[in-house]
Write a protein that holds these residues in place. Structure first.
Motif, PDB file in Angstrom:
ATOM      1  N   UNK A 185       4.683  11.932   0.332  1.00 51.96           N
ATOM      2  CA  UNK A 185       3.784  12.439  -0.701  1.00 51.96           C
ATOM      3  C   UNK A 185       3.136  11.341  -1.545  1.00 51.96           C
ATOM      4  N   UNK A 186       3.223  10.111  -1.096  1.00 52.77           N
ATOM      5  CA  UNK A 186       2.591   9.020  -1.819  1.00 52.77           C
ATOM      6  C   UNK A 186       1.179   8.783  -1.278  1.00 52.77           C
ATOM      7  N   UNK A 187       0.329   8.110  -2.051  1.00 56.55           N
ATOM      8  CA  UNK A 187      -1.034   7.842  -1.561  1.00 56.55           C
ATOM      9  C   UNK A 187      -1.017   7.157  -0.196  1.00 56.55           C
ATOM     10  N   UNK A 188      -1.969   7.523   0.642  1.00 52.13           N
ATOM     11  CA  UNK A 188      -2.074   6.941   1.974  1.00 52.13           C
ATOM     12  C   UNK A 188      -1.032   7.440   2.944  1.00 52.13           C
ATOM     13  N   UNK A 189      -0.329   8.530   2.591  1.00 50.36           N
ATOM     14  CA  UNK A 189       0.690   9.075   3.475  1.00 50.36           C
ATOM     15  C   UNK A 189       1.982   8.292   3.494  1.00 50.36           C
ATOM     16  N   UNK A 190       2.148   7.377   2.552  1.00 53.13           N
ATOM     17  CA  UNK A 190       3.385   6.593   2.487  1.00 53.13           C
ATOM     18  C   UNK A 190       4.550   7.497   2.123  1.00 53.13           C
TER      19      UNK A 190
END
Length: 76
Positions: free
Chosen positions: A31-36
């Motif tokens: 759920x972090x930016x960029x799919x991290x």
């Protein structure tokens, strides 16, 4: 130290009942930016969570209030 008029977050729990899920390394969530991804463990059986004197969770359920604010680099 708790002091009248000072900001504080307070968690109330029974140590014998406290648990985390999953117990070992945590669940991977993307759920972090960029799919991290990051690992998440959730605490169970908190009785109360108070933020700045206002109850935000009661027996694991949201109480509806959101009195806190996000701090970035120690500033609010």
């Amino acid at each position: 130290m708790l002091k009248e008029g000072a900001p504080a977050d307070v968690l109330v729990y029974d140590m014998d009942e406290l648990a985390i899920d999953p117990e070992w390394i945590g669940e991977a969530v993307y759920d972090l930016p960029g799919g991290e991804w990051r690992r998440v463990q959730r605490a169970h059986r908190y009785r109360h969570i108070l933020v700045n004197g206002v109850e935000t969770f009661r027996d694991g359920e949201r109480a509806g209030a959101t009195p806190g604010k996000l701090l970035r680099h120690g500033r609010g």
